[in-house]
Structure formats: C-alpha cells, structure tokens
Scaffold this motif. Structure first.
Motif, mmCIF file in Angstrom:
data_model
loop_
_atom_site.group_PDB
_atom_site.id
_atom_site.type_symbol
_atom_site.label_atom_id
_atom_site.label_comp_id
_atom_site.label_asym_id
_atom_site.label_seq_id
_atom_site.Cartn_x
_atom_site.Cartn_y
_atom_site.Cartn_z
ATOM 1 N N ILE A 48 -9.234 -2.236 0.559
ATOM 2 C CA ILE A 48 -10.249 -1.672 1.389
ATOM 3 C C ILE A 48 -9.575 -0.710 2.446
ATOM 4 C CG2 ILE A 48 -11.924 -2.414 3.387
ATOM 5 C CD1 ILE A 48 -12.781 -3.236 0.604
ATOM 6 N N ALA A 49 -8.505 -0.976 3.033
ATOM 7 C CA ALA A 49 -7.930 0.230 3.788
ATOM 8 C C ALA A 49 -7.786 1.706 3.063
ATOM 9 C CB ALA A 49 -6.546 -0.364 4.321
ATOM 10 N N VAL A 50 -7.309 1.397 1.865
ATOM 11 C CA VAL A 50 -7.084 2.622 1.169
ATOM 12 C C VAL A 50 -8.518 3.439 0.952
ATOM 13 C CG1 VAL A 50 -6.511 3.438 -1.246
ATOM 14 C CG2 VAL A 50 -5.013 1.972 -0.051
ATOM 15 N N ILE A 51 -9.379 2.659 0.521
ATOM 16 C CA ILE A 51 -10.718 3.162 0.358
ATOM 17 C C ILE A 51 -11.347 3.661 1.537
ATOM 18 C CG2 ILE A 51 -13.184 2.809 -0.541
ATOM 19 C CD1 ILE A 51 -12.092 0.887 -2.360
ATOM 20 N N SER A 52 -11.304 3.169 2.464
ATOM 21 C CA SER A 52 -11.681 3.494 3.820
ATOM 22 C C SER A 52 -11.064 4.713 4.469
ATOM 23 C CB SER A 52 -11.678 2.212 4.968
ATOM 24 O OG SER A 52 -12.476 1.036 4.481
ATOM 25 N N LEU A 53 -9.839 4.506 4.627
ATOM 26 C CA LEU A 53 -9.073 5.737 5.023
ATOM 27 C C LEU A 53 -9.302 6.957 4.078
ATOM 28 C CD1 LEU A 53 -7.114 6.618 7.207
ATOM 29 C CD2 LEU A 53 -5.060 5.778 5.628
ATOM 30 N N GLY A 54 -8.940 6.849 2.870
ATOM 31 C CA GLY A 54 -9.325 8.011 1.997
ATOM 32 C C GLY A 54 -10.691 8.655 2.034
#
Length: 437
Positions: A48-54
């Motif tokens: 979730i952090a990767v998708i949100s940040l990216g």
C-alpha cells in the motif's frame, strides 16, 4: 540398461488419521499459518505504501523510479515467502526470471522492472494474501487451540474451583451464579472426547488452508508458465542432443568393433586367396569359402545394427507387427495387443517401439517374471503403452536407473512414464506419448 528393480520400505502400520496430529508436517503447516499473519501485514503495508507513494508522485519525475524500487523490494519479500513455503510446506517453487534491462543504465532497469509481469504478480500477492492470512490465522489457531484445550480438560479443570470460584467451564448463566457448568465426570470426559474429535480433524483443516497458500505462492510468486515452458524445452533439447550423441557413439563403436573389423579381416583373407589362386587352387577355394561365411556374419551384424537404429518392419508394417517381433525375442512369454485405427507419426512410433524394447529387456534381465503383456491404444490425443509383468516388483525411477533415463527421453517429447511396482509385484509401467499423427 541399469537395473530399475530394488526393495522398497514398507509403510507404518499406525493409521494416518491417528498420526496426523503429531506429525511434523502438521505442526510445520500450523506454524506457516501462524507466521502468515505478521508476514502478510508487513507485505500488505509495504505494498500500500509503494502504490500510494509511487502513484502520488507520478506527477513528478520521482514517482516512476520510486514505484520501480518499491516493486523490486516487493520481489525481495516474495523470495522470503518462497523460502518460508519451501521450509514449512515443502513447496519448492523456482525463483522467477530475473530483471533483464533492454538498455543500460538506471532508466533501463526501471523500465524492465515496470514491464515485468513478475513484479506486478508479487504486488498482487501482497494485496490478496493479507485477507486470506487473517482468515486462515484465526480459523487455524482457534480450531487447533480449542481442540487441544478440550482434549486436556480433565488435566486443567481444577483451575476453575481453585482460581475462578466456579466448578468448571460455564456453558451459560444468568449472571447471578445460576448456570450450566461442565463439572461432572461424564461431562468432563464428553468434553475431552469433543476435543479429541477436533484434534483429529485439525490437521485436515490446516492442510486444506495451506493448499490455498500453495496455489497462491506457486501461481503468483513463481516463474510464469511461459518461462517455465522455455526452461523445459531447453532441458528437453539437451536430453535429445545427449541421447542422439550417445546413439551415434554406440553406432560408431558397433561398426568399428563389429562389421568394420570383420570386413577388414575379410579383405585380407580374400587378398591371400587371390595370391594362392594360381599356386594352390584348393587352399584358395577353402579361404574363399571361409570368407563367404564371414560375409554372412557381417551382414547379420549390419542387420542387427540397422534394427537397433530403426527396424524395417516398423517402417513397413507399423507398431503391431514390430512389437510382436520384439516380443518373440524376449526370454519371457509376452502377449501383445495393439488397438490403433491408424498410425501415429514415425518419430512417435519409433519412441514407442524402443520404449517397449527397453522395458522388455528390463523384464528379461531383472524382473524374474514368468509372463508379460504389452498393450497399446490411443486415447484422445495420446498414445498409451502399458507393459506389465508378474515379477518381483520394486521397479524405481531413481536417478541412475534405466527407467530414469527412459523417463527423461519420453519427457523430451512431452511424454510421461508412470511406474506402479510394489514389492512382490506385479509391475505395471505406463508410457504416454503425444499422438502427432
């Protein structure tokens, strides 16, 4: 052909259902489900952090490399999951194909990561595995702990009157001290019996839950079906090349040591006979007669060699007559039944013929059988060859045996070898080949 017959260990006499709650496999699978919850939390949070940040930074230049770096990190977590499945579930999933940038430099690597289906499948695993891990954790821990707790209820019931001021487990009550408690001898042992049922059923519940994990790990964290197929084809090509090279060496050796040596000797004998023809015609005639015998032997050796490469009867008349001729040379009586409406491809016919040849050689040398059968038929798009014997059994496909090499040769053309050979027999070996008519 190396022996493929050897003793096999006999199984345990304890029923599987009784052994299962105490087996190492059950406890390893339970540990896998227990550890899945914290591991899935880490992977889900990271995804979730990767998708949100990216996605949030895609409006800037930083979004794309951050997303690629996050996907690469997700692949690293996937390798941990594969190792966990390998150690606790005995699920050996091959590592997926590595990232291969088409261009040098950082941007080439970023593009390769983003284009890789493996990277996105790892991300999908992180998202899908979390809800399943929560469900399987709660169900397995609840089922397993309640089962063992109820089974051991006669051992720990004393804690209720000693520390909780109640006679036993309270099933229901009105809050004023009135209620139903499991405190009589019959109720205590009935409770323990219910716990025993849960304990005996627990391994199968756990095994069913881990089957879903096996499917997810194999399908999302392993190599793609296309990559797997490429590896199989490369391996099959190597087997075909090695087999062809071995056959060429065998033919060269047979020619050099057999017919070639005999023809050289024959040429020398005829030369001597030619020299003696004028001086001693009778001696020359005897030498020519001996040479004539040598010619017959050399021709027979060449026929045997040609039969080993590809028998003429197979080319001219097909599998039925060819296998009947093969069975006639076996030291064990063999009944041959071939039920084919038409002939398959020549290459498949040849492989089927030499498969039966090797299996009958095995029967003659190692099985100690009194009779054998060969059945050939076509089902759907597969040519099926079944060879049975009433020998001592114990045939194996371990590495180094003739059956292992035969299985590799069949696998090189998408074939399959199935061995059913209990100790004391009988032995049934089934070879399946693609029809390719």
């Amino acid at each position: 052909m190396d022996t493929a017959y050897a003793p096999q260990p006999r199984g345990s006499r304890v029923p599987v259902g009784v052994r299962a709650p105490f087996s190492g496999r059950t406890w390893r699978e339970f540990l896998y489900l227990f550890l899945s919850l914290p591991m899935s939390i880490v992977m889900f949070t990271y995804a979730i952090a990767v998708i949100s940040l990216g996605a949030g930074l895609l409006v800037t230049f930083l979004g794309i490399p951050l997303l690629a770096g996050g996907l690469a990190g997700n692949r690293g977590l996937g390798s941990v999951e594969r190792a966990r499945a390998r150690g606790l579930l005995a699920l050996d999933v091959a590592d997926p194909e590595p990232v291969r940038p088409s261009k040098p430099g950082v941007m080439g690597w970023v593009g390769a990561v983003l284009k890789s289906g493996v990277s996105w499948r790892h991300l999908l695993y992180s998202l899908l595995h979390f809800p399943w891990a929560v469900f399987s954790f709660v169900l397995s821990v609840t089922f397993w702990t309640i089962g063992w707790a109820l089974l051991a209820y006669p051992l720990w019931r004393w804690t209720f009157p000693a520390y909780l001021d109640q006679p036993g487990i309270q099933m229901w009550g009105d809050g004023s001290g009135n209620g139903f408690y499991l405190d009589t001898t019959a109720e205590i042992w009935i409770t323990s019996g219910m716990g025993l049922l849960l304990v005996l059923a627990g391994p199968w519940v756990i095994r069913g839950l881990t089957q879903v994990d096996r499917v997810m790990v194999h399908g999302l964290l392993g190599p793609s079906s296309l990559a797997t197929r490429v590896v199989e084809l490369e391996s099959d090509r190597g087997v075909v090349v090695d087999t062809a090279a071995a056959d060429l060496r065998r033919i060269e050796r047979d020619l050099h040591d057999g017919a070639q040596a005999r023809l050289v000797s024959l040429a020398m004998d005829l030369g001597l006979a030619k020299e003696k023809l004028a001086q001693d015609p009778e001696a020359a005639a005897r030498m020519v007669d001996e040479a004539h015998g040598e010619v017959k032997i050399a021709l027979q050796e060449l026929r045997d060699l040609a039969r080993g490469i590809h028998p003429a009867i197979l080319t001219d008349r097909g599998l039925g007559p060819a296998l009947s001729a093969l069975a006639a040379r076996c030291t064990v009586p063999v009944k041959v039944t071939v039920d084919l409406d038409h002939r398959p491809a020549a290459a498949i016919e040849g492989i089927a013929y030499f498969t039966v040849s090797e299996l009958l050689q095995n029967v003659s040398k190692h099985a100690r059988a009194t009779r054998a059968t060969v059945d050939v038929w076509c089902t759907a798009d597969r040519l099926v060859v079944l060879v049975t014997d009433d020998g001592r059994g114990g045939a194996r496909t371990d590495a180094g045996t003739g059956l292992a090499g035969l299985a590799e040769r069949l696998g090189s053309v998408d074939g399959l070898l199935i061995v059913d050979s209990p100790i004391d027999g009988p032995t049934s070996i089934t070879a399946e080949l693609p029809w390719r008519g």
